[in-house]
Design a protein around this motif. Structure first.
Motif: not given
Lengths: 320, 320
Positions: A17-19, B37, A15
């Motif tokens: 990471p967040e973001g 991003e 998975p």
């Protein structure tokens, strides 16, 4: 692409990471912060040239990422994420399992998630391409061109063991098993000095990671900075397991041996106490091995103050 | 490393843009902006698998970068910089000169400077690894998982020519010279749709670049988005040079042919006029080829509304 995707998914997917957006789309996505710079390094490893065909795949996975993280360390950058491209002659499940285990363990230790890459079938060669992306405050990078005459020259960790292990593995003669056992950890499990590199921002002037040999890599700093250096051989941090070696072989390994992945850096003599403290905080050993001078050239002095003359190739040229 | 460095410097070194640090240090440095991003893609190309040994090195340099820029296009990202890793059995000056010329010409056209990489000697294979880094406003990426049932399905450019050229080059039978001459530009000089991708941010829902075949790549959008699609074969933008082909071969090339590097995307029917205008501004041709439906599955209807049944492999699996 289902076979390819299955391979990547089974062994490499984690998975994100967040973001972040990890593998599975056209690109991976990572957030970018204001006032920062990105530091990027890309390396290729080829079977038979950069690693032995029968090397433990777990250590190979570790080392493939470690040599790139070492480049981030030498700039003082914090890892953001990495990309792995594998070109393999066959999909060997045992190899992939070991390689991915070693790669991910190091990636997790340094919070450098694997976010994408490619897997293709090769004709013969196993080729491993890794790209790492790191981040650091804008303008704070430890560049090669920032050494000043009169700086101390420092090296982290110890020297010589990786080179000795490489030579023993190339020859594989009987009788050297104990030395090989003691030395090969340095060759197969290099530890990128990320905490030290980040701690040196604002303290060190120039830095480089030693991949091709101390003299050759320090030479890159000197050439880029327009100065020279004088090193003291008796100040070199030699790995304990090498102390019984022939003196000439040992010098060659310490001064010219590659695969070290320690940081060589320069700093003002005024910074000595801060550097010692920063290294202690980072859990790293550092040794002061000489100083830079205005006059170009690189000299190594023995214990009597006389210059050491080296024979053979002062470093490793992948195209020589 | 002197030989390696000489090669990179002679053929690939260019001055880095203001605020960037290019090759020559441990890492390249790039500024990072707030509220953005990073989009990153890494691909490997292997001789004999992804390109013919005797391909024009100029077009190979172009294509090696183009296939990665196409991934940035499919996210809607603007290129920041790229990294090239070459594993070569020998240092062939003519090849390096041509390859670097094709690579740099495309890099300059899309303001994507070559900032670093690696060059190593291989045992046999020529392997080309490219990593591209792009940037886009945070949260604006055209992801694969964002299609909604009831969307239009669009494709940019034209379909089929690259696949026909590939098959002709594999067979090299006499009599096909005119068709090959007309079709091979699509195979060897793909044009990444970067301007279109950026123009589609905020307009399109999901997007992907077609590298493995329209049906297979659209299938990735549908799987990630949890919907299906119904395409109309007579709406497909077929390259003019293919109109004399056998109907069955043509269908295979149009629907399943790879190496297209055009954008397949979905968008609300309300966005049609905006999409047509965005494409015109970007200088891109776009065609509406069907719609997404709630029911999973992918159907292609012929001019009479009956489903088209395909034979053979619906796309290319690099590990199949």
């Amino acid at each position: 692409m289902s076979g390819e995707f299955d391979l990547i998914r089974r062994f490499f997917a984690r998975p994100a990471p967040e973001g972040f957006l990890g593998p599975g789309d056209d690109c991976a996505l990572m957030p970018a912060e204001a006032g920062t710079e990105l530091a990027v390094s890309a390396d290729l490893l080829v079977e038979g040239r950069h690693f032995f065909s029968d090397v433990d795949p777990v250590s190979l996975g570790h080392k493939s990422l470690a040599v790139n993280l070492s480049d981030l360390a030498a700039m003082g950058a914090r890892p953001l994420g990495c990309f792995l491209s594998l070109s393999l002659p066959r999909a060997d499940e045992r190899w992939l399992q070991g390689f991915s285990r070693g790669f991910h363990a190091l990636a997790e230790r340094h919070a450098c998630p694997l976010l994408g890459g490619d897997t293709v079938r090769s004709n013969r060669d196993t080729t491993i391409g890794v790209t790492v992306i790191g981040q650091l405050p804008a303008g704070s990078a430890l560049r090669r061109d920032a050494a000043l005459a009169g700086d101390d020259v420092w090296i982290s960790g110890e020297l010589g063991a990786a080179d000795v292990a490489l030579r023993l593995l190339q020859v594989r003669s009987a009788g050297d098993e104990a030395l090989l056992a003691a030395a090969r950890g340095a060759l197969e499990w290099p530890q990128p000095q990320l905490a030290l590199g980040q701690a040196l921002r604002g303290l060190a002037h120039a830095a480089i990671d030693v991949s091709d040999g101390l003299l050759q890599d320090l030479g890159h700093i000197l050439a880029a900075s327009g100065c020279g250096a004088e090193l003291r051989y008796d100040a070199m941090p030699v790995a304990d397991c090498l102390l019984g070696l022939d003196a000439q072989l040992l010098r060659q390994a310490v001064l010219c041996g590659g695969d070290v992945y320690q940081l060589c850096f320069t700093a003002s003599p005024q910074a000595r106490p801060d550097i010692v403290r920063a290294a202690q905080q980072a859990g790293a050993k550092v040794s002061r091995i000489g100083r830079t001078v205005a006059q170009p050239g690189l000299t190594v002095l023995d214990a009597d103050g006389g210059p050491i003359v080296l024979t053979g190739n002062a470093g490793f040229d992948h195209f020589a």
